[in-house]
Structures are given as structure tokens and as C-alpha cells.
Design an enzyme around this catalytic site. Structure first.
Site, short mmCIF file in Angstrom:
data_model
loop_
_atom_site.label_atom_id
_atom_site.label_comp_id
_atom_site.label_asym_id
_atom_site.label_seq_id
_atom_site.Cartn_x
_atom_site.Cartn_y
_atom_site.Cartn_z
N ASN A 99 44.22 -42.57 60.88
CA ASN A 99 42.79 -42.87 60.79
C ASN A 99 42.56 -43.89 59.68
O ASN A 99 43.25 -43.86 58.66
CB ASN A 99 42.02 -41.58 60.46
CG ASN A 99 40.52 -41.82 60.31
OD1 ASN A 99 39.90 -42.48 61.13
ND2 ASN A 99 39.92 -41.28 59.25
N HIS A 110 39.80 -45.15 56.88
CA HIS A 110 38.62 -44.61 56.20
C HIS A 110 38.22 -45.57 55.08
O HIS A 110 39.08 -46.03 54.31
CB HIS A 110 38.95 -43.23 55.61
CG HIS A 110 37.79 -42.61 54.91
ND1 HIS A 110 36.76 -42.00 55.60
CD2 HIS A 110 37.47 -42.54 53.60
CE1 HIS A 110 35.87 -41.57 54.73
NE2 HIS A 110 36.27 -41.89 53.51
N ASP A 115 39.54 -36.30 56.63
CA ASP A 115 39.87 -37.43 55.74
C ASP A 115 40.80 -36.97 54.61
O ASP A 115 40.85 -37.59 53.54
CB ASP A 115 38.59 -38.05 55.13
CG ASP A 115 37.67 -38.63 56.20
OD1 ASP A 115 38.18 -39.11 57.22
OD2 ASP A 115 36.44 -38.58 56.01
C1 GRF Z 1 35.05 -48.76 59.53
O1 GRF Z 1 34.42 -48.99 58.29
C2 GRF Z 1 36.03 -47.64 59.39
O2 GRF Z 1 36.67 -47.58 58.17
C3 GRF Z 1 35.14 -46.44 59.56
O3 GRF Z 1 34.21 -46.81 60.53
C4 GRF Z 1 34.06 -48.22 60.54
C5 GRF Z 1 34.35 -48.67 61.92
O4 GRF Z 1 34.11 -50.03 62.12
N1 GRF Z 1 35.91 -45.25 59.87
P1 GRF Z 1 34.53 -50.71 63.51
O5 GRF Z 1 33.93 -49.86 64.63
O6 GRF Z 1 36.02 -50.75 63.57
O7 GRF Z 1 33.92 -52.08 63.47
#
Ligand code: GRF
Length: 223
Positions: free
Chosen positions: A113, A115, A151
Site C-alpha cells: 500500500n 500512504h 497503515d
Molecule cells: C495518494 O495520496 C495515496 O498516497 C493515498 O491516496 C492518494 C491516491 O491518489 N493512499 P491517486 O488516486 O493515486 O491519484
């Protein structure tokens, strides 16, 4: 060849970074399918434009979390059992559902994932605003193996960003996003090496435990 299953909920810019890295030949992987819990997610348009298979499991159609997780498990198992050559990695790229312990355990070690914080600081939502309110001078993003703690899984690598006095949650989100894209692509590239493993919630690379997260552009080259 690494087979990716990418889970999304929204905009899909991290998905796009993976698509572009594969198309440019920087990343030796292929995307088996893009799975979204939201039928309206713009990420699905990006996937379709790239000619990728998409699967929608609309969480609003499942009265209970367990039923949604079951549907997701069946889809993931189906994709994993029919991938052709190479291993599978499930990439949560802006996937905004908390998964049950049972589901996470089923795929633990092959699910990562991204984050937007320097985990273990600021799990959960609104990371930029919370970090600014706390007065931190450094922010960043983390890619971690998914474990049942939300997370909270072991962090493979991080991208770091200095906080400027004028920063707002919006400016931080904007400045961090390109780093997220490079970080995620770099970690997926790292995972093309089968010696990157999760054993009992500890990361090993080449049979050596990873003592602390790799840092993008210092320990881990961007693509
Ligand atoms: C990113 O900031 C990621 O870290 C978080 O959600 C956002 C997703 O952005 N988990 P995208 O959909 O990839 O543009």
C-alpha cells in the site's frame, strides 16, 4: 515478470505512474487487472484507456463489510490463479477501504500500500493537515506491506520532503504526489526481485532483515 493487480478508489494518478513506467519499459511488470470499489473512479478510465481489464466491486452494494471482502477475495484469488508466468503482487494505490484481518492474512506478503506520510507517523486520513498542525519539519510517503493493522505494516521504502514555512495541506499534497509516483514505481520494481520477502511481519531482502525503510534516491533509485 511481475504480475500486478492494482486496487483503486479514486483519481488513479499512482496507477498511471505504474502504467507509464511499464509502457516506457522502465518497469518489468504487467497489470493483470485494475479493481475498484467505486464504479465512478476516474482511475477506471485511465485503466480502460491503457487497454487494461477492470473489475468493479461497488462496496455500496454489500450491506456488510464481510460480504464485500468475500467478493474481493474471490476476484483476487481468480486473478492470482491465472496469471501466466511470474509472481503476483497486489498494489493498493489510493484504495480507500479498510480490509478485514482474514482478507489481509490471505494475501499477506504479496500486498503493498502507498500512504502519504512517514509511517508510523500519521496513519489514517488527513495526513498533511495533521502533520502541519503538529509542526513537523519533514513529511513524506511510505510504501508498506499490508498487515491487519491499518497503515501499520512493515515499511519497505519512503520518500522524504522538507516542509516549507508557507506550506498548506494542499501545497504539501501537490508537492508530495510526484514523489509518491516515483516511490511506488521504484518499490514495485524492487519487488520484481523475489528475494524481497515478508516473513512474520519482517521484511527481508536477500535473506537479510531490513532494519529500517529504504529512502528513495538514497538507498532506492527512482526509475
Ligand atoms: C495518494 O495520496 C495515496 O498516497 C493515498 O491516496 C492518494 C491516491 O491518489 N493512499 P491517486 O488516486 O493515486 O491519484
Amino acid at each position: 515478470m511481475l504480475n500486478l493487480i492494482v486496487l483503486v478508489s479514486g483519481r488513479g494518478s499512482n496507477l498511471q505512474a505504474l502504467i507509464s513506467a511499464i509502457e516506457d519499459g522502465r518497469l518489468n511488470a504487467r497489470i493483470l487487472a485494475v479493481v475498484s470499489n467505486r464504479p465512478e473512479a476516474p482511475a477506471l478510465d485511465r485503466a480502460r484507456r491503457a487497454g487494461l481489464d477492470t473489475v468493479v466491486i461497488d462496496h455500496r452494494r454489500y450491506p456488510e463489510r464481510a460480504a464485500f471482502d468475500d467478493a474481493l477475495r474471490i476476484v483476487l484469488e481468480g486473478l492470482e490463479t491465472n496469471p501466466g508466468p511470474g509472481r503476483c503482487l497486489i498494489v493498493l494505490a489510493g484504495f480507500m477501504r479498510v480490509l478485514s484481518m482474514e482478507l489481509v492474512r490471505r494475501f499477506q506478503g504479496r500486498m503493498i500500500n502507498i500512504h502519504p506520510s512517514l509511517l508510523p507517523a500519521y496513519p489514517g486520513l488527513n495526513t498533511h493537515a495533521r502533520m502541519l498542525a503538529a509542526g513537523d519539519r519533514e513529511h513524506g510517503a511510505s510504501v508498506h506491506f499490508v498487515t491487519p493493522a491499518v497503515d501499520g505494516g512493515p515499511v519497505i521504502a519512503q520518500a522524504r520532503l522538507r516542509v516549507e514555512p508557507a506550506d498548506t495541506p494542499e501545497s504539501l499534497a501537490e508537492r508530495l504526489l510526484p514523489l509518491e509516483h516515483r516511490l511506488l514505481s521504484a518499490v514495485v520494481a524492487l519487488c520484481t526481485d523475489p528475494s524481497v520477502e515478508l516473513r512474520d511481519e519482517h521484511i527481508y531482502i536477500d535473506d537479510r532483515p531490513l532494519g529500517r525503510p529504504l529512502v528513495l534516491d538514497r538507498d532506492l533509485p527512482g526509475l
